[in-house]
Design an enzyme around this catalytic site. Structure first.
Site, PDB file in Angstrom:
ATOM      1  N   HIS A  90      14.924   5.054 -59.266  1.00 51.70           N
ATOM      2  CA  HIS A  90      16.089   4.619 -58.470  1.00 51.70           C
ATOM      3  C   HIS A  90      16.817   3.450 -59.145  1.00 51.70           C
ATOM      4  O   HIS A  90      17.306   2.535 -58.472  1.00 51.70           O
ATOM      5  CB  HIS A  90      15.663   4.208 -57.055  1.00 51.70           C
ATOM      6  CG  HIS A  90      15.106   5.328 -56.233  1.00 51.70           C
ATOM      7  ND1 HIS A  90      15.879   6.107 -55.410  1.00 51.70           N
ATOM      8  CD2 HIS A  90      13.844   5.818 -56.122  1.00 51.70           C
ATOM      9  CE1 HIS A  90      15.119   7.012 -54.815  1.00 51.70           C
ATOM     10  NE2 HIS A  90      13.877   6.862 -55.232  1.00 51.70           N
ATOM     11  N   ASN A 163      15.423   8.989 -48.361  1.00 46.78           N
ATOM     12  CA  ASN A 163      16.179   9.790 -49.327  1.00 46.78           C
ATOM     13  C   ASN A 163      17.206  10.648 -48.602  1.00 46.78           C
ATOM     14  O   ASN A 163      17.201  10.722 -47.369  1.00 46.78           O
ATOM     15  CB  ASN A 163      15.236  10.709 -50.111  1.00 46.78           C
ATOM     16  CG  ASN A 163      14.471   9.963 -51.205  1.00 46.78           C
ATOM     17  OD1 ASN A 163      14.881   8.899 -51.647  1.00 46.78           O
ATOM     18  ND2 ASN A 163      13.361  10.533 -51.628  1.00 46.78           N
ATOM     19  N   HIS A 354      11.003  -2.239 -49.069  1.00 47.75           N
ATOM     20  CA  HIS A 354       9.565  -1.957 -48.962  1.00 47.75           C
ATOM     21  C   HIS A 354       9.305  -1.188 -47.661  1.00 47.75           C
ATOM     22  O   HIS A 354       9.622  -1.701 -46.585  1.00 47.75           O
ATOM     23  CB  HIS A 354       8.807  -3.288 -48.942  1.00 47.75           C
ATOM     24  CG  HIS A 354       7.330  -3.136 -49.124  1.00 47.75           C
ATOM     25  ND1 HIS A 354       6.607  -2.082 -48.614  1.00 47.75           N
ATOM     26  CD2 HIS A 354       6.434  -3.921 -49.763  1.00 47.75           C
ATOM     27  CE1 HIS A 354       5.341  -2.217 -48.941  1.00 47.75           C
ATOM     28  NE2 HIS A 354       5.205  -3.326 -49.644  1.00 47.75           N
TER      29      HIS A 354
HETATM   30 FE1  HDD Z   1       9.895   5.211 -53.826  1.00 43.98          FE
HETATM   31  C1  HDD Z   1      12.006   2.887 -55.097  1.00 43.98           C
HETATM   32  C2  HDD Z   1      12.391   6.367 -51.745  1.00 43.98           C
HETATM   33  C3  HDD Z   1       7.848   7.772 -52.749  1.00 43.98           C
HETATM   34  C4  HDD Z   1       7.371   3.917 -55.625  1.00 43.98           C
HETATM   35  N1  HDD Z   1      11.827   4.742 -53.499  1.00 43.98           N
HETATM   36  C5  HDD Z   1      12.516   3.742 -54.125  1.00 43.98           C
HETATM   37  C6  HDD Z   1      13.845   3.697 -53.620  1.00 43.98           C
HETATM   38  C7  HDD Z   1      13.953   4.689 -52.684  1.00 43.98           C
HETATM   39  C8  HDD Z   1      12.669   5.335 -52.603  1.00 43.98           C
HETATM   40  C9  HDD Z   1      15.169   5.049 -51.879  1.00 43.98           C
HETATM   41  C10 HDD Z   1      14.931   2.739 -54.074  1.00 43.98           C
HETATM   42  C11 HDD Z   1      14.881   1.471 -53.276  1.00 43.98           C
HETATM   43  C12 HDD Z   1      16.060   0.602 -53.637  1.00 43.98           C
HETATM   44  O1  HDD Z   1      17.191   1.018 -53.385  1.00 43.98           O
HETATM   45  O2  HDD Z   1      15.818  -0.473 -54.160  1.00 43.98           O
HETATM   46  N2  HDD Z   1      10.104   6.800 -52.561  1.00 43.98           N
HETATM   47  C13 HDD Z   1      11.169   7.033 -51.729  1.00 43.98           C
HETATM   48  C14 HDD Z   1      10.829   8.088 -50.812  1.00 43.98           C
HETATM   49  C15 HDD Z   1       9.567   8.494 -51.105  1.00 43.98           C
HETATM   50  C16 HDD Z   1       9.095   7.674 -52.192  1.00 43.98           C
HETATM   51  C17 HDD Z   1      11.758   8.605 -49.723  1.00 43.98           C
HETATM   52  C18 HDD Z   1       8.726   9.546 -50.461  1.00 43.98           C
HETATM   53  C19 HDD Z   1       8.940  10.041 -49.296  1.00 43.98           C
HETATM   54  N3  HDD Z   1       7.986   5.772 -54.157  1.00 43.98           N
HETATM   55  C20 HDD Z   1       7.315   6.831 -53.592  1.00 43.98           C
HETATM   56  C21 HDD Z   1       5.927   6.799 -53.993  1.00 43.98           C
HETATM   57  C22 HDD Z   1       5.786   5.694 -54.807  1.00 43.98           C
HETATM   58  C23 HDD Z   1       7.084   5.069 -54.884  1.00 43.98           C
HETATM   59  C24 HDD Z   1       4.883   7.802 -53.566  1.00 43.98           C
HETATM   60  C25 HDD Z   1       4.570   5.153 -55.502  1.00 43.98           C
HETATM   61  C26 HDD Z   1       3.359   5.385 -55.153  1.00 43.98           C
HETATM   62  N4  HDD Z   1       9.739   3.708 -55.184  1.00 43.98           N
HETATM   63  C27 HDD Z   1       8.586   3.319 -55.750  1.00 43.98           C
HETATM   64  C28 HDD Z   1       8.713   2.051 -56.566  1.00 43.98           C
HETATM   65  C29 HDD Z   1      10.214   1.704 -56.371  1.00 43.98           C
HETATM   66  C30 HDD Z   1      10.715   2.844 -55.510  1.00 43.98           C
HETATM   67  C31 HDD Z   1       8.218   2.147 -57.951  1.00 43.98           C
HETATM   68  C32 HDD Z   1      11.043   1.439 -57.613  1.00 43.98           C
HETATM   69  C33 HDD Z   1      11.851   0.217 -57.315  1.00 43.98           C
HETATM   70  C34 HDD Z   1      11.316  -0.280 -56.067  1.00 43.98           C
HETATM   71  O3  HDD Z   1      10.327   0.521 -55.622  1.00 43.98           O
HETATM   72  O4  HDD Z   1      11.662  -1.288 -55.493  1.00 43.98           O
HETATM   73  O5  HDD Z   1       7.896   1.050 -56.071  1.00 43.98           O
END
Ligand code: HDD
Length: 722
Positions: A90, A163, A354
């Site tokens: 993202h 999402n 978060h």
């Molecule tokens: Fe995630 C970012 C949505 C599963 C680990 N995620 C991130 C963002 C969105 C989502 C919208 C952007 C946030 C922003 O605008 O700063 N993610 C989802 C959805 C998931 C999902 C809807 C499942 C239903 N994500 C998911 C899993 C993991 C992560 C299973 C790890 C185990 N996601 C992350 C992250 C991010 C992230 C690596 C990258 C930047 C952040 O968190 O702040 O931690």
């Protein structure tokens, strides 16, 4: 601002920080900070007034630069460290501030404070994103869109990190790094950027059948939205609402766009990547800037705790949705985005969402994907933002008071007074104190638990193909055709035949006709089903769900629609101006496009200001085209390749095309320039009027066609060469 001391245990804010500027009505302090930067005089970061910002300090006018130049060194040092790591997923995003208002009290289901009082305006910050691309990638990549909403509530920040698709690729967070490694550019050559159309993605997907459902959404036009304001949002996981008495019910969150769900077609998305890589970000910015505030209604699907097991799927499985035909969505409030960020980096880049940012009245379910996310999000901020104090950045500060004994760390902002940084204590009057549920404290839902410690996927997660089949069956013919085309494009980019074959085998389990059509497109025969498929649970019920198709979406609004008017010197200006009035009144914008910038001569006698020159734009940036009459104007356009292409592409993409008087000649010339295809451009959405003036019927038909978004069928549109 008053600061708490040890003598004043009841005072509010232990941190000494200014309230977050996220509040739509900015605090005085935040406004003061904004006003200070930039100030009148140029200074160093220490406040030293700078007398010369053009020349470094050197020994003699042509001599070497001196190490002594502290002003040069500070400036370059700061510049060298301006970039921070982009989000691991993202990375590309756009954000905006706004407000959320609940329609009526939800106290029957949840005690969450921001869902009680319809007169309360809760400030929000929203960030939309693509998943796979880097920060500088194009907006219109085929991808899932992130839809993150932060509610700055009086009980603390609540982040709904969702999402634009209601399901996810995997069922367990332990697979997330594998999924992301597979979709990101391949590690040996960092190709391709912001695209799933490559070997490693489909290699992984073909081995992980639980991804089938989300892959169907990804291959649909949902993955290429027309704008952020025209896409849905979903919390994806099942959460819990908890009422004041502690009773729980399951809840799925939905965001329903007031403008309806509308998408690009693939050819537009590809061309937009070059014509305007910032297409979605620009649209969001301009909509807010021009007062056309994007709006979504918050919807909930509620399932009583005792009904947890009444479905053919498991509520804890993030690869499943609850069909709206089984549990209708209740609309409970409205989100309005009404303020652009002041600074992209400070707000959109530094916002740290978060899924674990909860408020009392909302709690988790045991979805193993959600549970794994709870670790990932704060952890990633440590490397991205560099400190456990990221909550002190203005965009991340809650409006609720923060008071705890966490101290120190890199870049600590708060100056907390006193010697007490532990609990229990007497020296600080026992503060800050714990608060029970009745006084607003967060208490986890006391769900009874029993079980062995195991690494096992629940058998109730085993049905991977019924809901992808439901999605496919619920699509209109044109939506199905686009899905087939997308599979053929993506798998057509896969170089390893065995991967394509495994994918086709999986598709046989979604729908036989889908598998056959994709196989035809790939020049392959349909392989046998994957081993063991016959043992998987499967259901064909419900047969379809109308909410899964974009055909049933809200239509009728022109808000945010952009209409291109093609003109050259001596155009008939009068009909153009009448149309401008009608479109503007309906919330659309009209842009004048001519062979060159500047002004052109118009029959009204007034020069017409040109908004864009033809070589700099394409029809893909607009929702409709209008060609006014005027012999010289039309003649010039008929001899302009950009103008002909503009009309051809608009026709090919099903967009409304209107012309008055001899403006229709450009439409004919565009049709004939299609070489051997020959015929005229006609059918729904092609609106011509023979007179010089626009009459009521003409305007009404044109506006009605734009409000329908696009026509999906026109004679010969599929064979237009554009
Ligand atoms: Fe995630 C970012 C949505 C599963 C680990 N995620 C991130 C963002 C969105 C989502 C919208 C952007 C946030 C922003 O605008 O700063 N993610 C989802 C959805 C998931 C999902 C809807 C499942 C239903 N994500 C998911 C899993 C993991 C992560 C299973 C790890 C185990 N996601 C992350 C992250 C991010 C992230 C690596 C990258 C930047 C952040 O968190 O702040 O931690």
């Amino acid at each position: 601002m008053s600061k708490r001391t040890n003598d004043d245990p009841a005072s509010e804010n232990l941190t000494g920080l200014a309230p977050s500027p996220a509040d739509a009505n900015r605090s005085e302090q935040a406004a003061a900070v904004l006003a200070e930067l930039p100030g009148e005089s140029l200074t160093t970061n220490q406040g030293l007034l700078i007398s010369d910002n053009q020349n470094s300090l050197r020994a003699g006018v042509r001599g070497p630069t001196l190490l002594e130049d502290h002003i040069l060194r500070e400036k370059i040092m700061h510049f060298d460290h301006e970039r921070i790591p982009e989000r691991v997923v993202h990375a590309r995003g756009a954000g905006a501030h706004g407000v959320f208002e609940v329609y009526e009290s939800m106290s029957g289901l949840t005690k969450a404070g921001f869902l009680q009082d319809p007169s309360l305006k809760t400030p929000v910050f929203v960030r939309f994103s693509t998943v796979a691309g880097s920060r500088g990638s194009m907006d219109t990549a085929r991808d899932v869109r992130g839809f993150s909403v932060r509610f700055y509530t009086e009980e603390g920040n609540f982040d709904l990190v969702g999402n634009n698709m209601p399901v996810f690729f995997i069922q367990d967070a332990i697979k997330f790094p594998d999924l992301i490694h597979a979709v990101k550019p391949e590690p040996h050559n960092e190709i391709p950027q912001a695209s799933s159309a490559h070997d490693t993605f489909w290699d992984f997907i073909s081995m992980v059948p639980e991804s089938s459902h989300t892959v169907m959404w990804l291959m649909s036009d949902r993955a290429i939205p027309r704008s952020f304001a025209m896409m849905e949002g979903f919390g994806v996981h099942t959460f819990r609402f908890i009422d004041a008495a502690g009773s729980a019910s399951f809840v799925k969150f939905h965001w329903k766009p007031v403008l309806g769900v509308h998408s690009l077609v693939w050819d537009e998305a590809v061309k937009l990547a070059g014509k305007d890589a910032d297409f979605h970000r620009r649209d969001l910015w301009e909509s807010i800037d021009e007062g056309r505030y994007p709006e979504w209604e918050l919807g909930v699907q509620i399932v009583a705790e005792e009904d947890e097991h009444m479905f053919d799927f498991d509520l804890l499985d993030a690869t499943k949705l609850i069909p709206e035909s089984l549990v209708p969505v209740q609309l409970i409030g409205k989100l309005t985005l009404n303020r652009n960020p002041d600074n992209y980096f400070a707000e959109t880049e530094q916002v740290a969402f978060h899924p674990g940012h909860l408020v009392p009245g909302i709690d988790f379910s045991n979805d193993p994907l959600l549970q794994g996310r709870l670790f990932s999000y704060s952890d990633t901020q440590l490397s991205r933002l560099g400190s456990p104090n990221f909550h002190e950045l203005p965009i991340n500060r809650p409006i609720a008071a923060v008071a705890n004994n966490q101290r120190d760390g890199h870049m600590r902002q708060a100056i907390v007074r006193g010697r007490v940084s532990y609990e229990p204590n007497t020296l600080g009057g026992g503060c800050p104190m714990q608060r029970p549920w009745e006084q607003g404290g967060f208490v986890s839902h006391a769900e009874p638990m029993q079980g062995e410690k195991v690494r096992v996927r629940s058998p109730s997660f085993a049905d991977h193909f019924s809901q992808p089949g439901l999605f496919w069956r619920s699509q209109a013919d044109w939506e199905q055709a686009h899905i087939v085309d997308a599979f053929c494009f993506e798998l057509g980019k896969v170089t390893v035949p065995a991967i394509r074959e495994r994918m086709l085998a999986n598709l046989t389990q979604v729908d036989a006709a889908l598998a056959q059509r994709v196989a035809d497109g790939l020049g392959m025969s349909v392989p046998p089903p994957p081993a063991g498929a016959e043992n998987l649970p499967h259901t064909d019920k419900p047969a379809m769900d109308a909410a899964l198709s974009m055909v049933t979406t809200r239509k009728g609004s022109l808000i945010g629609r952009k209409v291109a008017v093609l003109v050259a010197n001596d155009v008939d200006g009068t009909p153009l101006e009448s149309l401008r009035v009608a479109l503007t009144a309906a919330g659309a914008t009209l842009k004048v496009i001519a062979p060159q910038l500047g002004e052109i001569r118009s029959s009204t006698g007034n020069p017409l200001k040109v908004d864009h020159s033809l070589p700099t734009v394409g029809s893909v940036q607009f929702d409709a085209v209008y060609v006014p009459g005027g012999a010289k104007s039309v003649d010039a356009l008929c001899n302009n390749a950009h103008a002909l292409l503009f009309v051809k592409e608009a026709y090919k993409h099903g967009k409304p095309i209107a012309a008055t008087d001899d403006g229709a000649m450009l439409i004919d010339k565009a049709a004939h320039s299609n070489g051997n295809q020959g015929g005229a451009f006609q059918g729904p959405g092609v609106i011509t009027a023979s007179g010089k003036m626009v009459n009521g019927d003409f305007v009404e038909s044109f506006l009605a066609a734009i409000a329908k978004h696009r026509v999906t069928e026109r004679p010969d549109m599929a064979v237009i060469v554009a």
